[in-house]
Design a protein around this motif. Structure first.
Motif, PDB file in Angstrom:
ATOM      1  N   VAL A 115       0.835  -1.203   0.000  1.00  0.00           N
ATOM      2  CA  VAL A 115       0.000   0.000   0.000  1.00  0.00           C
ATOM      3  C   VAL A 115       0.869   1.252   0.000  1.00  0.00           C
ATOM      4  CG1 VAL A 115      -1.697   1.310   1.344  1.00  0.00           C
ATOM      5  CG2 VAL A 115      -1.953  -1.168   1.084  1.00  0.00           C
ATOM      6  N   THR A 116       1.828   1.301   0.891  1.00  0.00           N
ATOM      7  CA  THR A 116       2.679   2.490   0.968  1.00  0.00           C
ATOM      8  C   THR A 116       3.558   2.625  -0.271  1.00  0.00           C
ATOM      9  OG1 THR A 116       4.309   1.260   2.274  1.00  0.00           O
ATOM     10  CG2 THR A 116       2.658   2.526   3.476  1.00  0.00           C
ATOM     11  N   ALA A 117       3.964   1.497  -0.870  1.00  0.00           N
ATOM     12  CA  ALA A 117       4.774   1.573  -2.096  1.00  0.00           C
ATOM     13  C   ALA A 117       3.952   2.153  -3.245  1.00  0.00           C
ATOM     14  CB  ALA A 117       5.299   0.188  -2.451  1.00  0.00           C
ATOM     15  N   ALA A 118       2.702   1.731  -3.362  1.00  0.00           N
ATOM     16  CA  ALA A 118       1.844   2.260  -4.423  1.00  0.00           C
ATOM     17  C   ALA A 118       1.604   3.742  -4.224  1.00  0.00           C
ATOM     18  CB  ALA A 118       0.518   1.501  -4.448  1.00  0.00           C
ATOM     19  N   ALA A 119       1.369   4.147  -2.983  1.00  0.00           N
ATOM     20  CA  ALA A 119       1.154   5.565  -2.695  1.00  0.00           C
ATOM     21  C   ALA A 119       2.417   6.374  -2.983  1.00  0.00           C
ATOM     22  CB  ALA A 119       0.724   5.744  -1.236  1.00  0.00           C
ATOM     23  N   THR A 120       3.568   5.836  -2.637  1.00  0.00           N
ATOM     24  CA  THR A 120       4.826   6.538  -2.856  1.00  0.00           C
ATOM     25  C   THR A 120       5.088   6.744  -4.338  1.00  0.00           C
ATOM     26  OG1 THR A 120       5.758   5.645  -0.809  1.00  0.00           O
ATOM     27  CG2 THR A 120       7.322   6.438  -2.451  1.00  0.00           C
ATOM     28  N   ALA A 121       4.827   5.721  -5.144  1.00  0.00           N
ATOM     29  CA  ALA A 121       5.039   5.841  -6.588  1.00  0.00           C
ATOM     30  C   ALA A 121       4.117   6.893  -7.188  1.00  0.00           C
ATOM     31  CB  ALA A 121       4.808   4.486  -7.257  1.00  0.00           C
ATOM     32  N   ALA A 122       2.851   6.910  -6.758  1.00  0.00           N
ATOM     33  CA  ALA A 122       1.924   7.919  -7.281  1.00  0.00           C
ATOM     34  C   ALA A 122       2.297   9.309  -6.796  1.00  0.00           C
ATOM     35  CB  ALA A 122       0.502   7.574  -6.858  1.00  0.00           C
ATOM     36  N   LEU A 123       2.795   9.415  -5.580  1.00  0.00           N
ATOM     37  CA  LEU A 123       3.242  10.710  -5.064  1.00  0.00           C
ATOM     38  C   LEU A 123       4.383  11.259  -5.903  1.00  0.00           C
ATOM     39  CD1 LEU A 123       2.987  12.812  -2.743  1.00  0.00           C
ATOM     40  CD2 LEU A 123       4.687  11.459  -1.496  1.00  0.00           C
ATOM     41  N   ALA A 124       5.310  10.402  -6.269  1.00  0.00           N
ATOM     42  CA  ALA A 124       6.435  10.838  -7.102  1.00  0.00           C
ATOM     43  C   ALA A 124       5.969  11.242  -8.493  1.00  0.00           C
ATOM     44  CB  ALA A 124       7.469   9.722  -7.185  1.00  0.00           C
ATOM     45  N   GLY A 125       4.955  10.549  -9.006  1.00  0.00           N
ATOM     46  CA  GLY A 125       4.500  10.834 -10.358  1.00  0.00           C
ATOM     47  C   GLY A 125       3.568  12.020 -10.471  1.00  0.00           C
ATOM     48  N   TYR A 126       2.653  12.164  -9.512  1.00  0.00           N
ATOM     49  CA  TYR A 126       1.608  13.181  -9.607  1.00  0.00           C
ATOM     50  C   TYR A 126       1.819  14.378  -8.684  1.00  0.00           C
ATOM     51  CZ  TYR A 126      -1.437  10.089 -12.356  1.00  0.00           C
ATOM     52  OH  TYR A 126      -1.978   9.297 -13.335  1.00  0.00           O
ATOM     53  N   GLY A 127       2.647  14.219  -7.649  1.00  0.00           N
ATOM     54  CA  GLY A 127       2.769  15.284  -6.664  1.00  0.00           C
ATOM     55  C   GLY A 127       1.790  15.090  -5.527  1.00  0.00           C
ATOM     56  N   LEU A 128       1.746  16.090  -4.644  1.00  0.00           N
ATOM     57  CA  LEU A 128       1.001  15.946  -3.401  1.00  0.00           C
ATOM     58  C   LEU A 128      -0.503  15.908  -3.595  1.00  0.00           C
ATOM     59  CD1 LEU A 128       0.969  15.832  -0.317  1.00  0.00           C
ATOM     60  CD2 LEU A 128       1.034  18.333  -0.296  1.00  0.00           C
ATOM     61  N   GLY A 129      -1.059  16.853  -4.333  1.00  0.00           N
ATOM     62  CA  GLY A 129      -2.507  16.983  -4.461  1.00  0.00           C
ATOM     63  C   GLY A 129      -3.005  16.633  -5.843  1.00  0.00           C
ATOM     64  N   SER A 130      -4.325  16.612  -5.966  1.00  0.00           N
ATOM     65  CA  SER A 130      -4.936  16.306  -7.264  1.00  0.00           C
ATOM     66  C   SER A 130      -5.082  17.541  -8.131  1.00  0.00           C
ATOM     67  CB  SER A 130      -6.309  15.666  -7.050  1.00  0.00           C
ATOM     68  OG  SER A 130      -7.155  16.537  -6.316  1.00  0.00           O
ATOM     69  N   THR A 165      -5.636   8.637 -14.076  1.00  0.00           N
ATOM     70  CA  THR A 165      -5.813   7.216 -14.397  1.00  0.00           C
ATOM     71  C   THR A 165      -5.913   6.386 -13.121  1.00  0.00           C
ATOM     72  OG1 THR A 165      -3.410   6.973 -14.577  1.00  0.00           O
ATOM     73  CG2 THR A 165      -4.636   7.404 -16.615  1.00  0.00           C
ATOM     74  N   VAL A 166      -5.241   6.847 -12.065  1.00  0.00           N
ATOM     75  CA  VAL A 166      -5.312   6.126 -10.786  1.00  0.00           C
ATOM     76  C   VAL A 166      -6.738   6.116 -10.257  1.00  0.00           C
ATOM     77  CG1 VAL A 166      -4.522   6.091  -8.399  1.00  0.00           C
ATOM     78  CG2 VAL A 166      -2.926   6.679 -10.228  1.00  0.00           C
ATOM     79  N   HIS A 167      -7.421   7.264 -10.296  1.00  0.00           N
ATOM     80  CA  HIS A 167      -8.807   7.320  -9.829  1.00  0.00           C
ATOM     81  C   HIS A 167      -9.699   6.386 -10.645  1.00  0.00           C
ATOM     82  CE1 HIS A 167      -7.248  11.238  -8.331  1.00  0.00           C
ATOM     83  NE2 HIS A 167      -8.067  11.016  -7.337  1.00  0.00           N
ATOM     84  N   HIS A 168      -9.538   6.412 -11.946  1.00  0.00           N
ATOM     85  CA  HIS A 168     -10.394   5.587 -12.804  1.00  0.00           C
ATOM     86  C   HIS A 168     -10.114   4.100 -12.587  1.00  0.00           C
ATOM     87  CE1 HIS A 168     -12.486   8.585 -15.411  1.00  0.00           C
ATOM     88  NE2 HIS A 168     -11.549   9.351 -14.870  1.00  0.00           N
ATOM     89  N   ASP A 169      -8.836   3.733 -12.442  1.00  0.00           N
ATOM     90  CA  ASP A 169      -8.512   2.329 -12.177  1.00  0.00           C
ATOM     91  C   ASP A 169      -9.099   1.871 -10.843  1.00  0.00           C
ATOM     92  OD1 ASP A 169      -7.129   2.247 -14.549  1.00  0.00           O
ATOM     93  OD2 ASP A 169      -5.143   2.455 -13.626  1.00  0.00           O
ATOM     94  N   LEU A 170      -9.030   2.746  -9.839  1.00  0.00           N
ATOM     95  CA  LEU A 170      -9.607   2.409  -8.534  1.00  0.00           C
ATOM     96  C   LEU A 170     -11.111   2.199  -8.655  1.00  0.00           C
ATOM     97  CD1 LEU A 170      -9.631   2.121  -5.458  1.00  0.00           C
ATOM     98  CD2 LEU A 170      -9.643   4.629  -5.289  1.00  0.00           C
ATOM     99  N   GLU A 171     -11.781   3.067  -9.389  1.00  0.00           N
ATOM    100  CA  GLU A 171     -13.233   2.933  -9.549  1.00  0.00           C
ATOM    101  C   GLU A 171     -13.600   1.638 -10.258  1.00  0.00           C
ATOM    102  OE1 GLU A 171     -14.328   7.702  -9.502  1.00  0.00           O
ATOM    103  OE2 GLU A 171     -13.865   6.707 -11.392  1.00  0.00           O
ATOM    104  N   GLU A 172     -12.818   1.235 -11.253  1.00  0.00           N
ATOM    105  CA  GLU A 172     -13.087  -0.029 -11.940  1.00  0.00           C
ATOM    106  C   GLU A 172     -12.907  -1.216 -10.988  1.00  0.00           C
ATOM    107  OE1 GLU A 172     -10.866  -0.444 -15.504  1.00  0.00           O
ATOM    108  OE2 GLU A 172     -11.911   1.185 -16.553  1.00  0.00           O
ATOM    109  N   ASP A 173     -11.858  -1.157 -10.176  1.00  0.00           N
ATOM    110  CA  ASP A 173     -11.628  -2.251  -9.228  1.00  0.00           C
ATOM    111  C   ASP A 173     -12.736  -2.322  -8.181  1.00  0.00           C
ATOM    112  OD1 ASP A 173      -9.334  -2.782 -10.602  1.00  0.00           O
ATOM    113  OD2 ASP A 173      -7.949  -2.181  -9.018  1.00  0.00           O
ATOM    114  N   LEU A 174     -13.155  -1.169  -7.671  1.00  0.00           N
ATOM    115  CA  LEU A 174     -14.222  -1.154  -6.676  1.00  0.00           C
ATOM    116  C   LEU A 174     -15.528  -1.682  -7.260  1.00  0.00           C
ATOM    117  CD1 LEU A 174     -13.462   2.279  -4.960  1.00  0.00           C
ATOM    118  CD2 LEU A 174     -13.402   0.038  -3.838  1.00  0.00           C
ATOM    119  N   ALA A 175     -15.846  -1.286  -8.487  1.00  0.00           N
ATOM    120  CA  ALA A 175     -17.072  -1.782  -9.120  1.00  0.00           C
ATOM    121  C   ALA A 175     -17.016  -3.296  -9.276  1.00  0.00           C
ATOM    122  CB  ALA A 175     -17.275  -1.099 -10.474  1.00  0.00           C
ATOM    123  N   GLY A 176     -15.858  -3.811  -9.703  1.00  0.00           N
ATOM    124  CA  GLY A 176     -15.721  -5.255  -9.850  1.00  0.00           C
ATOM    125  C   GLY A 176     -15.850  -5.988  -8.537  1.00  0.00           C
TER     126      GLY A 176
END
Length: 378
Positions: free
Chosen positions: A50-65, A76-87
């Motif tokens: 969990v922390t590794a995934a968050a760290t990678a996104a932090l490096a790629g996108y920065g602190l905020g949305s 793309t992270v938000h959309h992928d999360l929504e697809e996983d939650l729906a499934g």
């Protein structure tokens, strides 16, 4: 002092006399208190994946949305999360909000039409209560988990759109709503069922998919599911899942979605990793259930009165608000954090300690914490 500030001071004095003072207690990152107060049921908030995934996104996108979802906040992270939650939830679509509170308010408002009747369980969470109030719709509060009362409320309002609003696992005592029976009643009257699965998601049901799935209602077009992403998933945010048409309606009209800044991509990425772990987390859920059963046995053996939960919330009755506050403080002084629920946070007049079982706590520490709670009992 200004009159309005003096009035606030007077109100604070009255709360203090009633044992209802609330205090912020900052904790350090290296806090060593045994945590039976937070909602990290599966211990995923600090899981390396969990922390590794968050760290990678932090490096790629920065602190905020950087904006709302409809401006620049969707990634793309938000959309992928929504697809996983729906499934996971067996829904056509899912939509992520910045909090479970806003998800509930937005979902209820989105379901309201002219003349809609909302039928709300008496033990519902404040976010559901506020959602009903903010919607402006007529709301009937029915006794807790009373299917006959819901049936009577719907029968008394024929030819009106109606929505039955409930939690799955209730946040105060951890009991499970009779979801299958409620759905049968709502369907018989052409109503909709909204279920807040905040304390069920990740904890109960096949694959941890929550109370709605456990009741065999996943994917039903007259069922809307909401949940937080901050409990068993260890992150932050909220989700609404249901028919694609309803999610589209929220995207286009939902004020708590349209006008709110999107969750940070790093949080969404961490939650997505947590979804995968929770989905495959049957072993974690088995340990969680074993610890809940142990807590109930130990508390009962000590003569304490508490709930027999379906999820991971165990409540223990306190003699009153002052006693509950003192009990929680004594536990904290000995290194155990527990929840302290007093009116008006409780749906009745009872004060409670609320224990939220967390498998991220070492087993020996968990068992020791139960002993501390018993020893500190008033």
């Amino acid at each position: 002092m200004s009159d309005w500030l003096a009035a606030l001071d007077r109100r604070a004095e009255l709360r203090a006399k009633a044992g209802l003072t609330r205090t912020l207690r900052p904790r350090a990152a290296d806090d060593d208190v045994v945590d039976l107060a937070g909602n990290d049921y599966l211990g995923l908030s600090a899981h390396p994946a969990v922390t590794a995934a968050a760290t990678a996104a932090l490096a790629g996108y920065g602190l905020g949305s950087t904006g709302s979802r409809l401006v620049r906040g969707s990634t793309t992270v938000h959309h992928d999360l929504e697809e996983d939650l729906a499934g996971w939830l067996g829904a056509e679509r899912a939509l992520v909000f910045s909090s479970g509170y806003l998800a509930n308010v937005g979902a209820i408002r989105g379901l309201v039409q002219p003349r809609t009747l909302l039928v709300s369980d008496a033990h519902n969470h404040a976010s559901l209560i506020d959602g009903c109030r903010i919607s402006g719709a007529e709301t009937m509060v029915t006794p807790h988990a009373d299917v006959d009362a819901v049936r009577a409320a719907l029968a008394a309002a024929p030819n009106r759109p109606a929505v039955v609003v409930t939690e799955s696992v209730f946040s105060v005592d951890g009991d499970l709503a009779p979801l299958a029976e409620l759905h049968a009643v709502t369907r018989a009257h052409g109503a909709l069922l909204l279920v807040d699965d905040a304390h069920g998601l990740g904890v109960i049901g096949p694959g941890g998919a929550g109370g709605v799935t456990a009741a065999g209602l996943a994917g039903e077009l007259d069922v809307i599911v909401t949940a937080t992403l901050s409990k068993a998933l260890g992150g932050a945010g909220g989700v609404v899942a249901g028919p694609a048409e309803f999610v589209r309606h929220l995207v286009e009209t939902g004020r708590t979605f349209v006008f709110d800044t999107a969750p940070p991509p790093a949080v969404a990425a961490g939650v997505r990793a947590a979804v995968g772990l929770a989905w495959a987390g049957d072993q974690l859920r088995a340990e969680l259930g074993d610890r809940v059963a142990l807590a109930v046995r130990r508390l009962r053996a000590a003569g304490l009165t508490g709930s027999v939960p379906e999820g991971a919330v165990v409540s223990v009755t306190a003699p009153g608000p002052e006693a509950a506050t003192a009990w929680a403080a004594d536990c904290r002084d000995r290194g155990v954090a527990v929840g302290c629920f007093r009116p008006p946070s409780t749906p009745d007049s009872r004060s409670r300690l609320r224990l939220t079982v967390n498998v991220g706590v070492p087993r020996a520490d968990f068992e020791w914490a139960l002993e501390v709670i018993v020893e500190c009992a008033p």
